[in-house]
Design an enzyme around this catalytic site. Structure first.
Site: not given
Ligand code: NAD
Ligand code: WQD
Length: 339
Positions: A125, A150, A154, A179
């Site tokens: 991330s 969290y 990572k 992102f």
């Molecule tokens: P998500 O929660 O939709 O997907 C994660 C999946 O992993 C789920 O299906 C959950 O059931 C499964 N899971 C969790 N713990 C587990 C375990 N111990 N064993 C097996 N399965 C397990 O999340 P996502 O948004 O699809 O994110 C996927 C990955 O990308 C995560 O590692 C997250 O940290 C990373 N990521 C997400 C974002 C975002 O904004 N969505 C941003 C950066 C990084």
């Molecule tokens: C985006 C913008 C909020 C909700 C997070 C994690 C990051 C990555 C992606 C996993 C910010 C604003 C949000 C709301 C708002 N995930 N906001 N009202 O915080 O950039 O990133 O998710 O790795 O690690 O930190 O994403 O979608 O929460 O927020 O005004 O109800 O929207 O303040 O400026 P963020 P976000």
């Protein structure tokens, strides 16, 4: 074509990536404990691809069960999404985050080693850049010190994977730094389905549009940005999914062991108000909002320098802001209550 094991493949980004893999002709084995997902996502993915996959309801921390999956399948590479991802929750429940994200990865890599599987794509991330680095974030900047547990998981996992690759030249690893993924598959049949009140901006906006939430709280309009709201690099989930297919190709072409980080973002910063206005324009839905206090831990602005992924992985994000908004709305309006 290869056989790819996808941990967390039933989740938001995982399901879109599984679809991209099946469409490319890869075989897919999904391992997911369904903690934050529904098997229905995979039913729909198989329908969309008109191909089947193998599913194992297994927790990646269950070494014996995970090992059994590897013993049954001859896996060429792993894409590792499984983990917990709620920043705020991680402050309340740090142990759950370290157990799932760090211990889970340690178990996975041990099992991969046992079964001589050495290609790994890891979901990292942008949060690993921490607070000290200036945007645009570039892979040559050092890992920061993320504030949330969290984010720390990572950064720790990236560090662990670098050490693993340095210790054993057979490992070929990419740390993909996402992102802000938003949007949904163009079909509107798979998408983001958060439990309870969404933490993230896009699903919250979509739930206001569909009438599930009254209004959006915009967290702060006094940041030093063009309109006072925070800037982020929003990336369409289907472009992100394609980034995984491209990262796998890159790994399969490497001659030497490696562990490389790649930013997956567009490089274009957008404000919270850009997203709200963009959604209103392209979905033709009005979004009620109010300005609320800043959310603790939010950075004013960050976005990607995406040149490395574009040039080395030959990854080209193609989706526009309009695609992100229209596809989010198609998914939300077709599935007001998610799966
Ligand atoms: P998500 O929660 O939709 O997907 C994660 C999946 O992993 C789920 O299906 C959950 O059931 C499964 N899971 C969790 N713990 C587990 C375990 N111990 N064993 C097996 N399965 C397990 O999340 P996502 O948004 O699809 O994110 C996927 C990955 O990308 C995560 O590692 C997250 O940290 C990373 N990521 C997400 C974002 C975002 O904004 N969505 C941003 C950066 C990084
Ligand atoms: C985006 C913008 C909020 C909700 C997070 C994690 C990051 C990555 C992606 C996993 C910010 C604003 C949000 C709301 C708002 N995930 N906001 N009202 O915080 O950039 O990133 O998710 O790795 O690690 O930190 O994403 O979608 O929460 O927020 O005004 O109800 O929207 O303040 O400026 P963020 P976000």
């Amino acid at each position: 074509m290869a056989k790819i094991l996808v941990t967390g493949g039933a989740g938001y980004i995982g399901s879109h990536t599984v679809l991209a893999l099946l469409n490319k002709g890869h075989q897919v084995v999904v391992v997911d404990n369904l903690f934050n997902a529904s098997y229905e996502s995979l039913v729909r993915v198989q329908k969309l691809a008109n191909k089947s996959l193998t599913f194992a309801e297994v927790d990646i921390r269950d070494k014996a069960a995970l090992s059994q999956v590897f013993a049954q399948e001859s896996v060429d590479a792993v894409i590792h999404f499984a983990g917990l991802k709620a920043v705020g929750e991680s402050v309340q429940k740090p142990l759950a985050y370290y157990q799932n994200n760090v211990e889970g990865t340690l178990t996975l890599v041990e099992v991969m080693k046992q079964h001589q599987c050495y290609h790994l794509v890891f979901s990292s991330s942008a949060t690993v850049y921490g607070e000290a680095n200036q945007p645009p974030y570039i892979e040559t900047q050092p890992l920061g010190n993320p504030t949330s547990p969290y984010g720390k998981t990572k950064a720790m996992v990236e560090q662990i994977l670098m050490d693993v690759a340095a210790s054993d030249q057979r490992f070929k690893i990419t740390n993909l730094r996402y992102f802000n993924p938003i949007g949904a598959d163009i079909s509107g049949d798979i998408g983001e389905d958060p439990n309870g009140i969404p933490n993230n901006l896009m699903p919250f906006v979509a739930q206001v549009a569909v009438g599930k939430r009254e209004k959006l709280a915009i967290f702060g309009d006094d940041y030093p940005t063009k309109d006072g709201t925070c800037l982020r690099d929003y990336i369409h989930v289907s472009d992100l999914a394609q980034g995984h297919v491209d990262a796998l190709n890159w790994l399969f072409n490497q001659q030497e062991g490696c562990c490389e980080a790649f930013n997956l973002g567009t490089g274009d910063p957008l404000s919270v108000l850009d997203i709200v206005r963009g959604f209103e324009q392209y979905s033709e839905q009005k979004i009620a909002f109010e300005i609320a206090p800043r959310r603790s831990g939010d950075l004013p602005a960050f976005w990607a320098d995406s040149d490395k992924a574009r040039s080395q992985l030959q990854w080209t994000p193609v989706k526009t802001l309009q695609d992100m908004m229209v596809d989010t709305w198609r998914w939300q309006s077709k599935n007001p209550n998610g799966y």
